[in-house]
Scaffold this active site. Structure first.
Site, PDB file in Angstrom:
ATOM      1  N   ASP A   1      -6.020  -0.794   8.210  1.00 42.10           N
ATOM      2  CA  ASP A   1      -4.895   0.097   8.421  1.00 42.10           C
ATOM      3  C   ASP A   1      -6.206   0.463   9.680  1.00 42.10           C
ATOM      4  O   ASP A   1      -7.115   0.567  10.236  1.00 42.10           O
ATOM      5  CB  ASP A   1      -4.900   1.287   7.765  1.00 42.10           C
ATOM      6  CG  ASP A   1      -6.317   1.898   7.302  1.00 42.10           C
ATOM      7  OD1 ASP A   1      -6.824   0.916   6.890  1.00 42.10           O
ATOM      8  OD2 ASP A   1      -6.447   3.415   8.358  1.00 42.10           O
TER       9      ASP A   1
ATOM     10  N   ASN B   1     -14.651   3.789   8.844  1.00 42.38           N
ATOM     11  CA  ASN B   1     -15.258   3.565   8.800  1.00 42.38           C
ATOM     12  C   ASN B   1     -15.889   2.667   7.633  1.00 42.38           C
ATOM     13  O   ASN B   1     -16.522   1.967   7.184  1.00 42.38           O
ATOM     14  CB  ASN B   1     -15.666   4.944   7.422  1.00 42.38           C
ATOM     15  CG  ASN B   1     -15.562   6.315   8.528  1.00 42.38           C
ATOM     16  OD1 ASN B   1     -16.653   6.359   9.310  1.00 42.38           O
ATOM     17  ND2 ASN B   1     -15.312   6.705   7.935  1.00 42.38           N
TER      18      ASN B   1
ATOM     19  N   ASN C   1     -15.824   3.596   3.289  1.00 41.55           N
ATOM     20  CA  ASN C   1     -16.645   3.393   3.460  1.00 41.55           C
ATOM     21  C   ASN C   1     -18.315   2.887   3.356  1.00 41.55           C
ATOM     22  O   ASN C   1     -19.080   2.591   4.451  1.00 41.55           O
ATOM     23  CB  ASN C   1     -17.098   5.230   3.915  1.00 41.55           C
ATOM     24  CG  ASN C   1     -16.305   6.325   4.505  1.00 41.55           C
ATOM     25  OD1 ASN C   1     -15.021   5.579   4.568  1.00 41.55           O
ATOM     26  ND2 ASN C   1     -16.331   7.156   4.101  1.00 41.55           N
TER      27      ASN C   1
ATOM     28  N   HIS D   1      -4.008   4.175   4.088  1.00 42.99           N
ATOM     29  CA  HIS D   1      -5.405   3.587   4.367  1.00 42.99           C
ATOM     30  C   HIS D   1      -5.456   2.289   3.063  1.00 42.99           C
ATOM     31  O   HIS D   1      -6.458   1.480   3.764  1.00 42.99           O
ATOM     32  CB  HIS D   1      -6.838   4.444   3.497  1.00 42.99           C
ATOM     33  CG  HIS D   1      -7.683   4.527   4.234  1.00 42.99           C
ATOM     34  ND1 HIS D   1      -8.117   4.110   5.735  1.00 42.99           N
ATOM     35  CD2 HIS D   1      -8.824   5.498   4.195  1.00 42.99           C
ATOM     36  CE1 HIS D   1      -9.395   4.628   5.533  1.00 42.99           C
ATOM     37  NE2 HIS D   1     -10.085   5.725   5.289  1.00 42.99           N
TER      38      HIS D   1
END
Length: 188
Positions: free
Chosen positions: A92, A113, A67, A19
């Site tokens: 990513d 997100n 997020n 991530h």
């Protein structure tokens, strides 16, 4: 480009995760430009000004967690009056295999997100540099997959994609996005 944002999660425990590919890209650009990313409370993240070839560009690694990235991006974009079309968000991408990298402007968020939150704060007319990390094969495993380090065979592929796309920075900096896409998307 006047703002380059790398998406990721803050904290040592997230450093090597899939991530955090966007964080690694921005850190690589900062190293190339010989600038230091520093915590900026007003921008909810680490920021640095990159001045090259008579142009200024801000780099940002939000510390709001993935997020909630949009809050940080909006804060710096509003402060410096940077339009969404002048922003590159590096992230990513599950839908690309490790080693693949793609550049595009606008479009959907494909369940990402971090992108979803950036789009909620800016709209969708920003540039995206999508670094492939592959997909676990099961939608229910995505969260665990992105929050873990790449497998031994994936890591060099992801790193090579980051390095190859960093080579295109001079084109991106100058707004030559078509040339950058052609170079990036053409197979050798």
């Amino acid at each position: 480009m006047r703002l380059v944002v790398g998406l990721g999660n803050p904290g040592r425990e997230h450093d090597g995760t899939r991530h955090n590919a966007g964080f690694r890209w921005v850190a690589g650009l900062a190293a190339l430009g010989q600038v230091q990313l520093r915590q900026e409370a007003r921008f909810h993240g680490q920021a640095a000004k990159l001045a090259e070839a008579g142009r200024e560009c801000w780099l940002l690694k939000p510390s709001t967690f993935m997020n909630l990235s949009g809050r940080a991006v909006r804060a710096i974009a509003q402060f410096y009056k940077i339009a969404p079309a002048e922003i590159l968000v590096v992230h990513d991408e599950l839908d690309l295999s490790p080693g693949e990298v793609r550049l595009k402007r606008g479009g959907g968020v494909a369940g990402h997100n971090g992108l979803k939150d950036v789009a909620a704060h800016l709209g969708q007319d920003f540039w995206r540099l999508r670094i492939g990390i592959g997909h676990p094969g099961d939608r229910g495993q995505v969260s665990n997959y992105v929050l873990n380090a790449p497998r031994k065979e994936e890591l060099p592929l992801i790193q090579e994609a980051i390095e190859r796309s960093l080579e295109l920075w001079p084109l991106l900096r100058e707004g030559k996005t078509e040339a950058a896409m052609l170079k990036l998307h053409t197979k050798a």
